[in-house]
Design an enzyme around this catalytic site. Sequence first.
Site, PDB file in Angstrom:
ATOM      1  N   ASP A  63      23.570 -20.849  24.296  1.00  0.00           N
ATOM      2  CA  ASP A  63      24.507 -21.794  24.908  1.00  0.00           C
ATOM      3  C   ASP A  63      25.440 -21.102  25.902  1.00  0.00           C
ATOM      4  OD1 ASP A  63      23.409 -23.742  23.333  1.00  0.00           O
ATOM      5  OD2 ASP A  63      24.990 -23.694  21.824  1.00  0.00           O
TER       6      ASP A  63
ATOM      7  N   ASP B  15      22.195 -14.602  23.795  1.00  0.00           N
ATOM      8  CA  ASP B  15      22.816 -15.823  23.319  1.00  0.00           C
ATOM      9  C   ASP B  15      22.183 -16.966  24.118  1.00  0.00           C
ATOM     10  OD1 ASP B  15      24.828 -17.650  22.271  1.00  0.00           O
ATOM     11  OD2 ASP B  15      25.749 -17.512  24.251  1.00  0.00           O
TER      12      ASP B  15
END
Length: 237
Positions: A22, A20
């Site tokens: 963010d 991922d």
Amino acid sequence: MATLFELKDLFRNANAVCFDVDSTVIKEEGIDELAKFCGVGNAVAEMTRRAMGGSLTFKAALTERLALIRPSRQQLETLISDHPPHLTKGIKELVRKLHERNVQVFLISGGFRCIVEHVANRLNIPLTNVFANRLKFYFNGEYAGFDELQLTAESGGKGKVIRLLKEKFGFRKLVMIGDGATDMEACPPADGFIGFGGNAVRQQVKDKATWYITDFDELLRELEHDNFKMKQNNIYF
């Protein structure tokens, strides 16, 4: 569910690792930073918290947040140039180590491709290994929506991307690493999930993840320990 021992072994022998972006690869939530830049930070941050906690479907949260922000192309370009995202401590070394081991590294994000591509370039990750949402603009640069056909725009989109990667490349040992509920829900089809809390702690993820880390140095140590064992085997056997 895999035990911690099994999960660590899977990570050390992975042929693909998906991150991922963010609050994992970078310290910020990209959409929140864009919202602050466009003057609607507080309202959008609350929506992000609800989405990351799993109480709102991703696509609904993305649609609502972008309807509030309505970023222009110029605003997005200025944000990236004047306020580039900050890489999380240890991620550059970890990606480099994975590449040295011929592990494929992917970035799978519910954020915006223009920001994620900037991050990928800094980590020497090919742009073909980037999956993120595309914003659309009118000819005058005003916001025109987002590409709803991208897998990452859908609820459960990260899992759909991983399923696609496994079908395309035949990965048998694929690990997903992230801070949020949408990352954890991508396992399966990911073979293992590592929760990351170095930038933001999502209680649901912390409580349910078999392996939960707050520093990428922990993963680097796993790989270095594995290299040490391999060197020992080469010496004595």
